[in-house]
Design an enzyme around this catalytic site. Structure first.
Site, PDB file in Angstrom:
ATOM      1  N   GLN A   1      49.388  35.262  37.414  1.00  7.36           N
ATOM      2  CA  GLN A   1      48.299  36.183  37.113  1.00  7.36           C
ATOM      3  C   GLN A   1      48.682  37.214  36.059  1.00  7.36           C
ATOM      4  O   GLN A   1      47.877  37.569  35.198  1.00  7.36           O
ATOM      5  CB  GLN A   1      47.842  36.889  38.391  1.00  7.36           C
ATOM      6  CG  GLN A   1      47.050  36.000  39.335  1.00  7.36           C
ATOM      7  CD  GLN A   1      46.636  36.725  40.601  1.00  7.36           C
ATOM      8  OE1 GLN A   1      47.158  37.791  40.930  1.00  7.36           O
ATOM      9  NE2 GLN A   1      45.687  36.157  41.315  1.00  7.36           N
TER      10      GLN A   1
ATOM     11  N   ASP B   1      48.321  35.904  32.368  1.00  6.30           N
ATOM     12  CA  ASP B   1      47.047  35.270  32.016  1.00  6.30           C
ATOM     13  C   ASP B   1      46.306  36.055  30.937  1.00  6.30           C
ATOM     14  O   ASP B   1      45.647  37.052  31.223  1.00  6.30           O
ATOM     15  CB  ASP B   1      46.190  35.145  33.282  1.00  6.30           C
ATOM     16  CG  ASP B   1      44.908  34.355  33.063  1.00  6.30           C
ATOM     17  OD1 ASP B   1      44.625  33.994  31.906  1.00  6.30           O
ATOM     18  OD2 ASP B   1      44.190  34.110  34.046  1.00  6.30           O
TER      19      ASP B   1
ATOM     20  N   SER C   1      42.328  36.271  31.318  1.00  2.00           N
ATOM     21  CA  SER C   1      41.814  37.274  32.245  1.00  2.00           C
ATOM     22  C   SER C   1      41.904  38.676  31.660  1.00  2.00           C
ATOM     23  O   SER C   1      40.946  39.444  31.704  1.00  2.00           O
ATOM     24  CB  SER C   1      42.571  37.218  33.575  1.00  2.00           C
ATOM     25  OG  SER C   1      42.278  36.030  34.272  1.00  2.00           O
TER      26      SER C   1
ATOM     27  N   TYR D   1      37.526  27.787  37.064  1.00  2.00           N
ATOM     28  CA  TYR D   1      36.456  27.682  36.078  1.00  2.00           C
ATOM     29  C   TYR D   1      35.299  26.863  36.637  1.00  2.00           C
ATOM     30  O   TYR D   1      35.465  26.040  37.531  1.00  2.00           O
ATOM     31  CB  TYR D   1      36.962  26.997  34.803  1.00  2.00           C
ATOM     32  CG  TYR D   1      38.005  27.769  34.059  1.00  2.00           C
ATOM     33  CD1 TYR D   1      37.644  28.809  33.213  1.00  2.00           C
ATOM     34  CD2 TYR D   1      39.359  27.472  34.190  1.00  2.00           C
ATOM     35  CE1 TYR D   1      38.605  29.523  32.527  1.00  2.00           C
ATOM     36  CE2 TYR D   1      40.324  28.182  33.501  1.00  2.00           C
ATOM     37  CZ  TYR D   1      39.940  29.207  32.665  1.00  2.00           C
ATOM     38  OH  TYR D   1      40.896  29.913  31.984  1.00  2.00           O
TER      39      TYR D   1
END
Length: 373
Positions: free
Chosen positions: A126, A129, A132, A229
């Site tokens: 995370q 990323d 994001s 997604y």
């Protein structure tokens, strides 16, 4: 280990792949960091700040000379990388599906290209990323751009001269950008509703105080897609969604569209007839405009007016907030490389789960299964 950070040359690109903060951290690991002069100026990071962080600031040739890792926001031109070490890593957003010729050129030149947008959406990745982190800012900026083009106020205002009604905002696509758009529009005082093809987003919409607008009793997407997604919608779902949206969108003042499907053109969510149904003075922001657009009539890089409705199609929305976008992007790259940093080798050594996911080229060949397919 030499890490080179190049100045971006893509039109409208104001971000930089390393900030003085991350440059200092790389130096602390024992890496030599070279910054092309002026690389951070557009993002408000001066050359002097990089020098004070322990980096070397030089021209492009000196920056690239012997570089083992080349950091970029967007993929650098393969023809402009002369002097880098054989097999050097190129770590950036590489647009693998949209710019295949560039990836082929990286392979031919012997570089190891690592596409940060292919980062798997798993818990331990995370912090790496880029999609994001940049989508978060894009969703925020989309609402601010809509507010600047909208000729009225967002919140309800009660004044001695009468009451101003709150703007009605509709967010289509509730990923990272959509969630931030909802939150931002709510903070500005709009009445917010949102929709998505993924049923799991209903609770997320409600948790932000917005009204969920969902197609009921019709099969949705053909699988939830991968990595969080959306996948391709069924034909029945497309028809039901179009009918639902047509009735709802005509009542909206602001619409933000964010829907993307990796490796495919952006799905068309709003037709010209639906644009025509909106009140004059309404505003639509199409965050998918660079992938073909969610809105019929949207033009990449322009604000156009159709049927009295302004359609905003800014390219590279995150780059419109270059300082914060660069800070987050550079931390993504730093987190990626340092997670795999081998102290004995003095360089990162990737594992299979993440390394194989992001690696596009190696030893002169395309190696990523998503591109080979």
């Amino acid at each position: 280990m030499k890490i080179a950070v190049l100045r971006e040359h893509a039109d409208g690109e104001r971000r930089v792949a390393a900030t003085p903060e991350t440059a200092r951290k790389f130096v602390a690991l024992g890496a030599a960091v070279a910054i092309e002069a002026g690389a951070g100026v557009a993002a408000s990071y001066a050359d002097r700040a990089y020098a004070e962080a322990g980096a070397t600031v030089a021209d492009r040739a000196a920056t690239l000379a012997g570089a083992d890792i080349i950091l970029g926001v967007q993929g650098p031109d393969p023809a402009g990388l002369a002097g880098a070490a054989q097999g050097a890593w190129i770590v950036a957003g590489l647009n693998p599906f949209g710019d295949r010729a560039r990836i082929d050129a990286y392979a031919a030149a012997g570089y190891e290209a690592l596409a940060m947008e292919f980062m798997p959406r798993i818990t331990r990745a995370q912090s790496m990323d880029i999609l994001s982190s940049q989508s978060n800012l894009a969703g925020y900026k989309a609402v601010l751009d809509a507010a600047s083009e909208y000729g009225r106020a967002f919140p309800m205002m009660m004044t001695a001269a009468g009451t101003v009604s709150a703007a009605k905002a509709f967010v289509m696509g509730v990923g990272v950008a959509g969630l931030q758009a909802i939150a931002t529009a709510r903070r500005l005082g709009a009445q917010v509703s949102a929709t998505d093809v993924r049923a799991a987003t209903r609770e997320q919409i409600q948790s932000l105080g917005a009204k969920p607008i969902f197609v009921e009793a019709v099969a949705g997407i053909e699988g939830e897609g991968t990595g969080g997604y959306a996948g391709e919608m069924s034909e029945d779902y497309k028809a039901a969604q179009a009918e639902l949206v047509s009735g709802h969108i005509a009542k909206q003042d602001i619409v933000i569209t964010t829907a993307l499907i990796p490796g495919r053109p952006a799905p068309r969510l709003i037709s010209d007839a639906q644009v025509a149904s909106m009140k004059p003075g309404s505003v639509i922001v199409d965050l998918a405009v660079e992938q073909g657009g969610n809105v019929e009539g949207a033009v990449a890089g322009e604000i156009v007016e159709r049927h009295g409705v302004r359609i905003i199609g800014h390219r590279n929305m995150a780059s419109r907030l270059p300082a914060d976008a660069s800070a987050l992007f550079s931390r993504n790259l730093y987190n990626f490389l340092t997670t795999f940093w081998d102290k004995d080798a003095g360089r990162p050594v990737l594992d299979a789960e993440i390394g194989d996911a992001v690696r596009l080229t190696r030893d002169g060949h395309i190696v990523n299964p998503r591109l080979l397919a």
